[in-house]
Write a protein that holds these residues in place. Structure first.
Motif, PDB file in Angstrom:
ATOM      1  N   GLN A  92     -18.301 -60.280  14.334  1.00  0.00           N
ATOM      2  CA  GLN A  92     -18.122 -59.229  15.460  1.00  0.00           C
ATOM      3  C   GLN A  92     -19.454 -58.943  15.998  1.00  0.00           C
ATOM      4  O   GLN A  92     -19.687 -58.742  17.299  1.00  0.00           O
ATOM      5  CB  GLN A  92     -17.166 -58.038  15.187  1.00  0.00           C
ATOM      6  N   ASP A  93     -20.429 -58.739  15.343  1.00  0.00           N
ATOM      7  CA  ASP A  93     -21.806 -58.646  15.778  1.00  0.00           C
ATOM      8  C   ASP A  93     -22.285 -59.872  16.505  1.00  0.00           C
ATOM      9  O   ASP A  93     -23.100 -59.664  17.578  1.00  0.00           O
ATOM     10  CB  ASP A  93     -22.800 -58.092  14.607  1.00  0.00           C
TER      11      ASP A  93
ATOM     12  N   GLN B 169      -5.285 -63.735  19.916  1.00  0.00           N
ATOM     13  CA  GLN B 169      -6.494 -64.037  20.981  1.00  0.00           C
ATOM     14  C   GLN B 169      -6.413 -65.302  21.703  1.00  0.00           C
ATOM     15  O   GLN B 169      -6.604 -65.241  23.022  1.00  0.00           O
ATOM     16  CB  GLN B 169      -8.022 -64.174  20.001  1.00  0.00           C
TER      17      GLN B 169
ATOM     18  N   SER C 266     -21.037 -69.806  16.179  1.00  0.00           N
ATOM     19  CA  SER C 266     -21.152 -68.649  15.507  1.00  0.00           C
ATOM     20  C   SER C 266     -21.712 -69.027  14.008  1.00  0.00           C
ATOM     21  O   SER C 266     -22.441 -68.056  13.369  1.00  0.00           O
ATOM     22  CB  SER C 266     -19.724 -68.224  15.095  1.00  0.00           C
TER      23      SER C 266
ATOM     24  N   TYR D 167     -21.986 -61.818  24.210  1.00  0.00           N
ATOM     25  CA  TYR D 167     -21.390 -61.263  25.294  1.00  0.00           C
ATOM     26  C   TYR D 167     -22.560 -60.869  26.101  1.00  0.00           C
ATOM     27  O   TYR D 167     -22.729 -60.950  27.422  1.00  0.00           O
ATOM     28  CB  TYR D 167     -20.424 -60.199  24.916  1.00  0.00           C
TER      29      TYR D 167
ATOM     30  N   TYR E  16     -12.878 -66.616  24.336  1.00  0.00           N
ATOM     31  CA  TYR E  16     -12.541 -64.996  24.187  1.00  0.00           C
ATOM     32  C   TYR E  16     -13.751 -64.389  25.047  1.00  0.00           C
ATOM     33  O   TYR E  16     -13.336 -63.603  26.012  1.00  0.00           O
ATOM     34  CB  TYR E  16     -12.405 -64.561  22.772  1.00  0.00           C
TER      35      TYR E  16
ATOM     36  N   PHE F  88     -20.801 -62.091  18.224  1.00  0.00           N
ATOM     37  CA  PHE F  88     -19.860 -62.201  19.491  1.00  0.00           C
ATOM     38  C   PHE F  88     -20.310 -61.022  20.384  1.00  0.00           C
ATOM     39  O   PHE F  88     -20.385 -61.451  21.593  1.00  0.00           O
ATOM     40  CB  PHE F  88     -18.559 -62.542  19.318  1.00  0.00           C
ATOM     41  N   SER F  89     -20.687 -59.920  19.766  1.00  0.00           N
ATOM     42  CA  SER F  89     -21.139 -58.667  20.593  1.00  0.00           C
ATOM     43  C   SER F  89     -22.467 -59.017  21.570  1.00  0.00           C
ATOM     44  O   SER F  89     -22.748 -58.953  22.701  1.00  0.00           O
ATOM     45  CB  SER F  89     -21.122 -57.512  19.741  1.00  0.00           C
TER      46      SER F  89
ATOM     47  N   LYS G 149      -5.328 -64.277  12.392  1.00  0.00           N
ATOM     48  CA  LYS G 149      -6.174 -63.422  13.457  1.00  0.00           C
ATOM     49  C   LYS G 149      -6.468 -64.189  14.710  1.00  0.00           C
ATOM     50  O   LYS G 149      -6.856 -63.590  15.670  1.00  0.00           O
ATOM     51  CB  LYS G 149      -7.545 -63.206  12.897  1.00  0.00           C
TER      52      LYS G 149
ATOM     53  N   GLU H 216     -22.134 -60.072  10.499  1.00  0.00           N
ATOM     54  CA  GLU H 216     -20.928 -60.222  10.771  1.00  0.00           C
ATOM     55  C   GLU H 216     -20.232 -60.816  12.049  1.00  0.00           C
ATOM     56  O   GLU H 216     -21.258 -60.893  13.188  1.00  0.00           O
ATOM     57  CB  GLU H 216     -20.187 -58.786  10.858  1.00  0.00           C
TER      58      GLU H 216
END
Length: 403
Positions: free
Chosen positions: A85-86, A151, A45, A92, A117, A88-89, A147, A83
């Motif tokens: 989340q962007d 998970q 990341s 994926y 995850y 990891f999206s 957080k 971000e």
């Protein structure tokens, strides 16, 4: 017959520097030798962060390294702050594209916090078995972030099998997710024999004098180096010594460690190699009188196994696999983590006992050769993979070797 296709996800892979990458490379070769087709997907990341104004599309670059298909995945950078989340999206989606192309039979993630995850979610959605391999920071550090707790628990619960490199890590995981006891194993890393006589002469060897105390790795908070600095400073008036740090401090903690070195007043005794090749790092080991690994937690560090292979007298801490591998006063000495007093006493004791250093080093070499040989780790991994794939036959393979 078509080969079973395995996709391992990891934060690093050679030529990246790091113990996780070395482990993934070693296991990949074991799998290839057993007839598996091995793919390694590499992503991290921190790679989403840039400071030079770079903009780029998401990408996946594939190379063939030593028979392994290595897929290096990068997320898009569309603005100054991507971000998480962007990131990891997009990771994926890249993993999903790889699976659509190659039809993997098994996923295997190293490190729960980043790879676990994404990998487990994709595996569960496609009814593909998934193994997760816990590293030390997973349950010693990241579990304390509010957080991350839920998970991590979800990943443990939804894994087909989970591996650990120490009993301490398995115990903590079983407290978080009790069902893990039924689908997990703990076994150590391994190391292949090393011919130290064939290694080049390291660059700082002429600057080493007196009793040479060394440690190696990527130095950061968990390594406990501040206690080693203090211990050597305490011994400065009593012993002619050199403290050799083989490696360097991680960038985000560099100012802290510079402060610690200055406060310890050990600078005139200290030598730091900086980042070196693995070959040069190994070449320093025979020049050490004592190898110190004062970690506050550390999984199963490859640097410990390397020092054992070099027949060094070792002082370690009673944490994780260090305390499981080293038997106090038999093949090394153990002290409590965070205790400068115990570390100082152990260093002083070994510094004045050359015959004991030789005895402990020889015993360490015997143990690493017999109990941490690649053949032992190989059998453990084969058993894990066959359990996850549903092809395990205990009558022929024997039970998994727990440490």
């Amino acid at each position: 017959m078509d080969k079973t296709k395995v996709c391992i996800t990891t934060l690093e892979y050679p030529p990246d520097i790091g113990g996780v990458g070395e482990s993934v490379h070693r296991i990949s070769q074991m799998l290839i030798d057993s007839g598996y087709e091995v793919h390694v997907a590499v992503f991290r990341s921190k790679e989403r962060l840039v400071s030079d104004g770079t903009r780029r599309r998401a990408s996946c670059t594939t190379t063939l390294q030593d028979g392994v298909f290595v897929h290096r995945i990068r997320s898009a950078i569309r603005n100054n702050v991507t971000e998480v989340q962007d990131f990891f999206s997009e990771i994926y989606l890249q993993l999903k594209y790889l699976h659509q192309k190659h039809s993997f039979n098994l996923f295997h993630a190293f490190f729960l916090n980043e790879t676990g995850y994404v990998t487990t979610l994709l595996a569960r959605e496609n009814d593909i078995p998934v193994i997760n391999s816990v590293r030390g920071n997973d349950l010693h550090k990241h579990i304390f972030h509010p957080k991350n707790h839920a998970q991590i628990a979800w990943i443990l619960e939804n894994s087909d099998w989970v591996t650990f490199v120490s009993r301490d890590l398995l115990k903590r995981a079983s407290i978080i997710t009790p069902s893990i006891k039924l689908k997990s194993s703990a076994f150590w890393n391994s190391i292949a024999p090393i011919n130290f006589e064939q290694l080049p002469t390291p660059s700082l060897v002429n600057e080493l004098s007196g009793i040479v105390i060394g440690s190696s790795g990527r130095f950061r908070d968990k390594k406990g180096i501040e206690f080693l600095l203090d211990a050597c400073a305490d011994l400065d008036q009593e012993l002619d010594l050199t403290l050799l740090l083989i490696g360097d401090f991680i960038e985000k903690e560099r100012e802290y460690w510079q402060q610690q070195i200055q406060q310890s007043q050990i600078g005139h005794r200290l030598r730091i190699t900086g980042i070196t090749s693995r070959q040069e790092a190994l070449a320093y080991l025979p020049h050490l009188d004592i190898f110190a690994i004062p970690s506050v937690h550390d999984g199963c560090p490859n640097t410990l196994l390397e020092a054992m292979t070099a027949s060094r007298a070792i002082i370690g801490t009673r944490v994780d696999a260090i305390a499981e591998i080293i038997e106090h006063s038999v093949d090394g000495l153990l002290v409590n983590p965070g205790s400068t007093e115990e570390l100082t006493a152990a260093l002083q004791y070994l510094a004045t006992q050359p015959q004991l250093r030789q005895k402990l080093g020889a015993a360490a070499k015997v143990k690493v050769t017999q109990q941490l040989a690649p053949s032992v780790e190989y059998q453990n991994w084969m058993n894990v993979y066959q359990r996850a794939l549903g092809t395990f036959d205990a009558a022929f393979l024997g039970e998994i070797s727990f440490v």
